[in-house]
Design a protein around this motif. Sequence first.
Motif, PDB file in Angstrom:
ATOM      1  N   LEU A   1       0.850  -1.194   0.000  1.00 12.01           N
ATOM      2  CA  LEU A   1       0.000   0.000   0.000  1.00 12.01           C
ATOM      3  C   LEU A   1       0.887   1.246   0.000  1.00 12.01           C
ATOM      4  N   ASP A   2       0.745   2.087  -1.019  1.00 13.83           N
ATOM      5  CA  ASP A   2       1.605   3.265  -1.155  1.00 13.83           C
ATOM      6  C   ASP A   2       1.155   4.360  -0.198  1.00 13.83           C
ATOM      7  N   PHE A   3       2.105   5.156   0.257  1.00 16.86           N
ATOM      8  CA  PHE A   3       1.784   6.260   1.162  1.00 16.86           C
ATOM      9  C   PHE A   3       2.801   7.370   0.977  1.00 16.86           C
ATOM     10  N   GLN A   4       2.446   8.541   1.481  1.00 13.97           N
ATOM     11  CA  GLN A   4       3.382   9.661   1.523  1.00 13.97           C
ATOM     12  C   GLN A   4       3.438  10.151   2.965  1.00 13.97           C
ATOM     13  N   LYS A   5       4.609  10.611   3.364  1.00 12.16           N
ATOM     14  CA  LYS A   5       4.798  11.025   4.749  1.00 12.16           C
ATOM     15  C   LYS A   5       5.270  12.470   4.802  1.00 12.16           C
ATOM     16  N   PHE A   6       4.707  13.211   5.740  1.00  8.85           N
ATOM     17  CA  PHE A   6       5.092  14.608   5.937  1.00  8.85           C
ATOM     18  C   PHE A   6       5.447  14.822   7.405  1.00  8.85           C
ATOM     19  N   GLY A   7       6.567  15.529   7.629  1.00 12.93           N
ATOM     20  CA  GLY A   7       6.987  15.791   8.994  1.00 12.93           C
ATOM     21  C   GLY A   7       7.745  14.607   9.552  1.00 12.93           C
ATOM     22  N   GLY A   8       9.032  14.568   9.342  1.00 19.76           N
ATOM     23  CA  GLY A   8       9.810  13.403   9.746  1.00 19.76           C
ATOM     24  C   GLY A   8      10.109  12.553   8.526  1.00 19.76           C
ATOM     25  N   MET A   9      11.199  11.846   8.580  1.00 21.87           N
ATOM     26  CA  MET A   9      11.659  11.071   7.430  1.00 21.87           C
ATOM     27  C   MET A   9      11.035   9.679   7.414  1.00 21.87           C
ATOM     28  N   ARG A  10      10.779   9.176   6.207  1.00 23.69           N
ATOM     29  CA  ARG A  10      10.338   7.794   6.108  1.00 23.69           C
ATOM     30  C   ARG A  10      11.400   6.896   6.730  1.00 23.69           C
ATOM     31  N   PHE A  11      10.926   5.868   7.408  1.00 25.57           N
ATOM     32  CA  PHE A  11      11.786   5.030   8.233  1.00 25.57           C
ATOM     33  C   PHE A  11      13.044   4.579   7.510  1.00 25.57           C
ATOM     34  N   THR A  12      12.872   3.946   6.344  1.00 26.10           N
ATOM     35  CA  THR A  12      14.027   3.359   5.674  1.00 26.10           C
ATOM     36  C   THR A  12      14.841   4.379   4.888  1.00 26.10           C
ATOM     37  N   GLU A  13      14.425   5.652   4.897  1.00 32.54           N
ATOM     38  CA  GLU A  13      15.217   6.697   4.247  1.00 32.54           C
ATOM     39  C   GLU A  13      16.251   7.284   5.200  1.00 32.54           C
ATOM     40  N   ALA A  14      16.030   7.138   6.493  1.00 29.76           N
ATOM     41  CA  ALA A  14      16.883   7.789   7.487  1.00 29.76           C
ATOM     42  C   ALA A  14      18.290   7.192   7.466  1.00 29.76           C
ATOM     43  N   ALA A  15      19.298   8.055   7.452  1.00 26.40           N
ATOM     44  CA  ALA A  15      20.687   7.600   7.318  1.00 26.40           C
ATOM     45  C   ALA A  15      21.103   6.676   8.457  1.00 26.40           C
ATOM     46  N   HIS A  16      20.671   6.971   9.682  1.00 23.58           N
ATOM     47  CA  HIS A  16      21.093   6.134  10.808  1.00 23.58           C
ATOM     48  C   HIS A  16      20.445   4.751  10.754  1.00 23.58           C
ATOM     49  N   ILE A  17      19.217   4.684  10.211  1.00 26.54           N
ATOM     50  CA  ILE A  17      18.579   3.381  10.027  1.00 26.54           C
ATOM     51  C   ILE A  17      19.319   2.599   8.939  1.00 26.54           C
ATOM     52  N   LYS A  18      19.693   3.291   7.865  1.00 31.28           N
ATOM     53  CA  LYS A  18      20.439   2.638   6.790  1.00 31.28           C
ATOM     54  C   LYS A  18      21.772   2.098   7.304  1.00 31.28           C
ATOM     55  N   ASP A  19      22.426   2.838   8.193  1.00 31.07           N
ATOM     56  CA  ASP A  19      23.706   2.382   8.746  1.00 31.07           C
ATOM     57  C   ASP A  19      23.546   1.057   9.483  1.00 31.07           C
ATOM     58  N   VAL A  20      22.525   0.990  10.333  1.00 30.10           N
ATOM     59  CA  VAL A  20      22.308  -0.230  11.115  1.00 30.10           C
ATOM     60  C   VAL A  20      21.864  -1.378  10.214  1.00 30.10           C
ATOM     61  N   VAL A  21      20.990  -1.082   9.258  1.00 29.17           N
ATOM     62  CA  VAL A  21      20.517  -2.130   8.342  1.00 29.17           C
ATOM     63  C   VAL A  21      21.675  -2.679   7.511  1.00 29.17           C
ATOM     64  N   ALA A  22      22.649  -1.825   7.149  1.00 27.31           N
ATOM     65  CA  ALA A  22      23.820  -2.305   6.401  1.00 27.31           C
ATOM     66  C   ALA A  22      24.554  -3.376   7.199  1.00 27.31           C
ATOM     67  N   HIS A  23      24.662  -3.181   8.509  1.00 27.79           N
ATOM     68  CA  HIS A  23      25.319  -4.192   9.347  1.00 27.79           C
ATOM     69  C   HIS A  23      24.465  -5.456   9.442  1.00 27.79           C
ATOM     70  N   LEU A  24      23.149  -5.288   9.522  1.00 27.09           N
ATOM     71  CA  LEU A  24      22.270  -6.460   9.529  1.00 27.09           C
ATOM     72  C   LEU A  24      22.461  -7.281   8.250  1.00 27.09           C
ATOM     73  N   ARG A  25      22.583  -6.579   7.135  1.00 29.43           N
ATOM     74  CA  ARG A  25      22.783  -7.264   5.852  1.00 29.43           C
ATOM     75  C   ARG A  25      24.102  -8.020   5.829  1.00 29.43           C
ATOM     76  N   LEU A  26      25.128  -7.461   6.458  1.00 29.68           N
ATOM     77  CA  LEU A  26      26.415  -8.164   6.519  1.00 29.68           C
ATOM     78  C   LEU A  26      26.309  -9.419   7.374  1.00 29.68           C
ATOM     79  N   GLY A  27      25.394  -9.387   8.365  1.00 32.31           N
ATOM     80  CA  GLY A  27      25.173 -10.583   9.160  1.00 32.31           C
ATOM     81  C   GLY A  27      24.556 -11.686   8.325  1.00 32.31           C
ATOM     82  N   ALA A  28      23.624 -11.305   7.454  1.00 28.48           N
ATOM     83  CA  ALA A  28      22.967 -12.295   6.593  1.00 28.48           C
ATOM     84  C   ALA A  28      23.860 -12.709   5.432  1.00 28.48           C
ATOM     85  N   ASN A  29      24.678 -11.766   4.921  1.00 23.98           N
ATOM     86  CA  ASN A  29      25.534 -12.043   3.761  1.00 23.98           C
ATOM     87  C   ASN A  29      26.807 -11.212   3.878  1.00 23.98           C
ATOM     88  N   PRO A  30      27.888 -11.795   4.406  1.00 26.13           N
ATOM     89  CA  PRO A  30      29.136 -11.042   4.617  1.00 26.13           C
ATOM     90  C   PRO A  30      29.756 -10.482   3.337  1.00 26.13           C
TER      91      PRO A  30
END
Length: 707
Positions: free
Chosen positions: A376-405
């Motif tokens: 379901l598509d959506f648009q967000k105003f006031g605050g960044m979309r969850f997966t766009e946030a740089a700090h979330i991307k940083d942590v997710v990058a490490h999660l991805r390395l756990g799944a695939n080094p």
Amino acid sequence: MQLDLENNLNPAQLEAVTHAQGPLLVIAGAGSGKTRTVVYRLAHLVGQGEPPESILLLTFTRKAAQEMLNRASHLLGQGLHGVSGGTFHSYAYSMLRRYGQALGLRPDLTILDRGDAEDILAQVREAEGIAKGDRSFPKKGTVMSLISKSRNKELDLEHIISKDSSHFLPYVQDLRTILQGYEQFKLDYGLVDYDDLLFLFERLLKERTDLRDFLAQRSSHIMVDEYQDTNLVQGRLVKLLAGEEGNVMAVGDDAQSIYSFRGATVSNILEFSTSFPRTKVVKLEQNYRSTQPILSLSNQILAGAKEKYEKRLFSRHEEGGLPQLLRPLSDQSQAAVVMNTIMDLSRRYDLGDIAVLFRAGFQSYPLELALAKSGLDFQKFGGMRFTEAAHIKDVVAHLRLGANPTDLPAWQRAMSLVSGVGPKTCRRLYDYLVDQNFQALNKACGSKPGLQEALDMVNWLREHRSDPPQDIVDKIREYYGPKLKERFPDDYPKRENGLEQLSQIASGYSDLELFLSDLSLENPEQLGRRQVKENVLTLSTVHSAKGLEWSAVIVLDLVEDRFPSKHALMDMEGMEEERRLFYVACTRAKEYLGLSMPESLFNRFQGRSEPARPSPFVQEFTAGSYEELRENYTGGMIPPGDKKQRQEQTQPQESGEPQPVSGHCRHKVFGQGKVLSFIPPNKYKVNFPGFGLKVIIGDYLQFEEAG
């Protein structure tokens, strides 16, 4: 052209439009036709022979001023080109260019734009040798924001920092030094910035009474829109321009004053009658947006305000369902409850006419993932979309390395956090890793501080990829915490909330790859887009939703510490603004209002859910003004009085009765599972595909027939 006022305005609007002489305060309740009233008054004044050039219209955006003038021109059938005004700042600028020589300002007065002002702050910091090499020191944009807030609220810089950015308190003296250097730089080079305009204009009016009298005579009618959003100096400017007996019309709603963080003060509108003793007050209470049940609930919110103009919104749309108080079992299941509600609403309304509102941007993160998973598509105003946030991307990058080094993009993002590791070095290290050339890796660590820690983190992830995703997230957060503060020194406390939310979301998963797949379901084509999209669901902070409306509105997290916010609970003025914020949220709804109040909040540190304290604003609602729906353990929503159905779903089975030890069951979070065994007195071991083995209390399961 003769205006037909009686047939186009209600009695209160007509009274405001035709007011003749003296100060006028129009308290315009939500959806009460405020703009219409201003437009008709503009047209009426000119229609009665008032020269357009004698009218001063002050608004908060050029667009608003132009829209009002265009509509008034259309009503009259003639242009209103002589009307002065626009925004407070643009009017002050035009007056300073014309008359600023009295203050020693040049006629070709130039304003520093935001970028130039920030560059000067950076120059001053460098010249003073402040915090050299200290990456935790606030960036120039943040310093500018703190200075601007201090000026607009007319409070000491230390007060602003201690209240809003306490992590910068160790730098107070350095920031004061930068501020002094900045002010001296502007003085030395004859420069002014955006905030200077209002204070310089005020000084001009105070020092040159002849000019003040001239401007007051020229603008015999002053109209100010959104008066509840004015700051202290803007309030004083209105008084200087109009005088106590002037024909000043201020329009606004004290109940919608929600921008104190920008410097706005509700006292301006509350004390208008004191500033202008002969004020006539007109209240616009007829609402043209919402049904009466929604307005009745909104009136209850206002009733608890300490200082206010008494008003009761009413509508001729008396029909309509009661607002719904949705009671998810927990904040963990709230996203699913809201998703189901949205799907139900989508049968009656277009998705573009549905909105989900929240106090803070991070509160929508679980819902964003649920929406992405559903497609379901959506648009967000006031605050960044969850997966766009740089700090979330940083942590997710490490999660991805756990799944695939050997995930190269994830490796590159993870290594970018290590000081001294550039793209070439990063790729060389990656080749060492893939080739398992650990000798070369160890050698590289000797010359790159921090690299050994990063590689240890990657090794840990590789070895613990089968651990519960929440444990992996928490381990990454422990490693990433210092880097978060270094990478985002200006707002890391807010970003920590997002990482906490990520950890809570991870607690609902037992498999890392499944968790990552759900995180990755965002449409890549939509990432980074900020334009308004048509016919998609809207997610928005309440601040960003002001002035907008939807047929259906759902408000999230109506519990203490979330709405109202934790900081507001300690401050009476803050609580009053939170109340107004809640009122704004509810009055965005035209036909359906859903208020989500989870019954429990998951405490990650305790490893269990704890009862949530309902928002104090909701506790003030009277019985019969809303419909309550509670989530049962099968995910359905039922009225609390439906005892039979509730007991069937929640009552423990008697231990003496035969217990199912095979077959299938359903769980609210884990879905369908296979019952493997019964554990007396009332627990079951269940295998849930994608989640693994779980031991669940029987109350939380809905059993299905075997086979």
